[in-house]
Design a protein around this motif. Structure first.
Motif, short mmCIF file in Angstrom:
data_model
loop_
_atom_site.label_atom_id
_atom_site.label_comp_id
_atom_site.label_asym_id
_atom_site.label_seq_id
_atom_site.Cartn_x
_atom_site.Cartn_y
_atom_site.Cartn_z
N ASN A 54 0.83 -1.21 0.00
CA ASN A 54 0.00 0.00 0.00
C ASN A 54 0.86 1.26 0.00
OD1 ASN A 54 -2.38 -1.46 0.00
ND2 ASN A 54 -2.66 -1.36 2.22
N LEU A 55 1.97 1.22 0.74
CA LEU A 55 2.87 2.37 0.77
C LEU A 55 3.51 2.60 -0.60
CD1 LEU A 55 4.26 4.58 2.43
CD2 LEU A 55 5.98 2.90 3.12
N GLY A 56 3.89 1.51 -1.25
CA GLY A 56 4.45 1.62 -2.59
C GLY A 56 3.46 2.24 -3.56
N TRP A 57 2.20 1.82 -3.45
CA TRP A 57 1.15 2.37 -4.33
C TRP A 57 0.97 3.87 -4.08
CZ3 TRP A 57 -1.26 1.25 -8.61
CH2 TRP A 57 -2.44 1.93 -8.95
N ALA A 58 1.01 4.27 -2.80
CA ALA A 58 0.86 5.69 -2.47
C ALA A 58 2.01 6.51 -3.07
CB ALA A 58 0.82 5.86 -0.95
N TYR A 59 3.23 5.98 -2.99
CA TYR A 59 4.37 6.68 -3.60
C TYR A 59 4.20 6.78 -5.11
CZ TYR A 59 7.28 6.85 0.62
OH TYR A 59 7.79 7.14 1.88
N MET A 60 3.63 5.75 -5.72
CA MET A 60 3.40 5.78 -7.17
C MET A 60 2.43 6.90 -7.55
SD MET A 60 3.27 1.75 -8.27
CE MET A 60 2.91 2.09 -10.00
N GLN A 61 1.44 7.16 -6.69
CA GLN A 61 0.49 8.23 -6.97
C GLN A 61 1.17 9.59 -6.95
OE1 GLN A 61 -2.43 6.83 -8.01
NE2 GLN A 61 -1.13 5.10 -7.45
N ALA A 66 4.16 9.88 -8.13
CA ALA A 66 5.19 9.72 -9.17
C ALA A 66 6.59 9.64 -8.58
CB ALA A 66 5.11 10.86 -10.20
N ASN A 67 6.68 9.20 -7.32
CA ASN A 67 7.98 8.99 -6.66
C ASN A 67 8.36 7.53 -6.87
OD1 ASN A 67 10.23 8.92 -5.04
ND2 ASN A 67 9.25 9.83 -3.25
N TYR A 68 8.81 7.22 -8.08
CA TYR A 68 9.03 5.83 -8.47
C TYR A 68 10.25 5.20 -7.81
CZ TYR A 68 5.45 6.93 -11.88
OH TYR A 68 4.27 7.33 -12.47
N MET A 69 11.22 6.02 -7.44
CA MET A 69 12.40 5.47 -6.75
C MET A 69 12.02 4.98 -5.35
SD MET A 69 15.50 8.03 -7.87
CE MET A 69 16.70 7.07 -6.95
N ALA A 70 11.24 5.78 -4.63
CA ALA A 70 10.79 5.38 -3.29
C ALA A 70 9.87 4.17 -3.38
CB ALA A 70 10.08 6.54 -2.60
N ALA A 71 8.97 4.20 -4.37
CA ALA A 71 8.03 3.08 -4.56
C ALA A 71 8.78 1.80 -4.88
CB ALA A 71 7.05 3.41 -5.68
N GLU A 72 9.83 1.90 -5.71
CA GLU A 72 10.64 0.73 -6.06
C GLU A 72 11.25 0.10 -4.82
OE1 GLU A 72 14.94 -0.41 -7.98
OE2 GLU A 72 14.11 1.59 -8.38
N ALA A 73 11.85 0.95 -3.96
CA ALA A 73 12.51 0.45 -2.75
C ALA A 73 11.53 -0.27 -1.84
CB ALA A 73 13.16 1.62 -2.00
N VAL A 74 10.32 0.28 -1.72
CA VAL A 74 9.29 -0.30 -0.85
C VAL A 74 8.79 -1.63 -1.43
CG1 VAL A 74 6.97 0.03 0.06
CG2 VAL A 74 8.59 1.90 0.13
#
Length: 289
Positions: free
Chosen positions: A156-163, A165-173
């Motif tokens: 869920n946190l990764g999805w929130a980062y994707m919203q 457009a923080n794809y680097m943070a989303a990738e790490a999560v």
């Protein structure tokens, strides 16, 4: 009386309505039997104010309000009345808040709550100190482990980062979530993060793993079919992106070669005289003639 009592019990079981009287029972009847959701919200409010099964009334009201596109109102209701609920209900109220924040587009608030819940797990304070908890979905109860909950929250946190457009943070999560418990949806989302960073080969490797796991005999039953279809579609998109990227690269190389040829070509000699003298020269020549 005995027959009537049995029929009454059967009615409550079929419609999943608690037995007894009071505003909460009335609210559930309006929600599940009469399908009058607006009226049920009023009775849920009444139940909360009269302290009638407040834990259930607040959660059920928030769910109905979400269905009625009143997510922001539901958020305020939970914030205002959760202090009336037991400690046992606080975790499920947090999960409801996260869903409501997602519904009304409050991504930053969603991220804050997800991090808070992950911190609770890290500190050993989740599940009231137990290793599993009982969850409910579509009327069915099932056990959830700390490991499963951690992977879910990270997803869920990764999805929130994707919203954002923080794809680097989303990738790490998402990578962390996949290490804890591989999941087809999280694998697809990790692939999307890599695509948005232009890392197509890595994305292809990740999504191929999702597809292969879906077709393996050992895990086929556990993989969400919709997620598998999404993975196959995503794989085709990645291959197309790789082809376009390669074509663009080749065109770029050809353009550079062309520029090199142009730069290497001898440039015609130009007169050092200023343009004004170039214009005067013909008149001088005519006069001389």
């Amino acid at each position: 009386m005995e027959v009537a009592s049995i029929e009454e019990m059967s009615f409550h079981v079929v419609h999943k309505i608690p037995a007894g009287e009071g505003p909460y029972v009335r609210a559930k009847h309006l929600q599940l039997v009469e399908k009058d959701l607006e009226a049920s919200i009023l009775w849920f409010w009444k139940a909360i104010n009269e302290r009638d099964r407040v834990d259930s009334a607040l959660k059920d009201m928030a769910v109905v309000m979400k269905q009625q596109d009143q997510a922001e109102e539901a958020v305020e209701a939970i914030k205002s009345f959760r202090h009336l609920c037991s400690n046992h209900s606080q975790d499920s109220l947090d999960n409801l808040l996260i869903d409501l924040y997602k519904k009304c587009g409050k991504v930053e608030e969603q991220i804050v709550m997800l991090k808070q819940k992950l911190r609770m797990i890290y500190m050993g304070k989740a599940f009231n100190g137990k290793t599993t908890k009982t969850a409910r979905s579509h009327g069915k109860k099932f056990q959830v482990s700390i490991k499963q909950e951690t992977a879910r929250l990270l997803g869920n946190l990764g999805w929130a980062y994707m919203q954002q457009a923080n794809y680097m943070a989303a990738e790490a999560v998402y990578r962390k979530a996949q290490m804890i418990e591989p999941n087809a949806n999280n694998g697809c989302n990790l692939g999307v993060c890599l695509i948005n960073q232009g890392r197509y080969d890595e994305a292809r490797s990740i999504v191929t793993t999702v597809v292969d796991r879906g077709f393996s005999s050992a895990t086929a039953a556990a993989v969400d079919r919709k997620a598998l279809q999404r993975a196959k579609k995503l794989l085709a998109e990645i291959d197309q992106s790789i082809s376009v990227s390669e074509m663009t690269r080749r065109l770029g190389e050809e353009m550079l070669k062309s520029l090199d040829i142009i730069e290497e070509a001898p440039t015609p000699s130009k007169s050092k005289r200023l343009p004004v003298f170039e214009e005067i020269s013909p008149f001088r020549d005519q006069m001389a003639f």
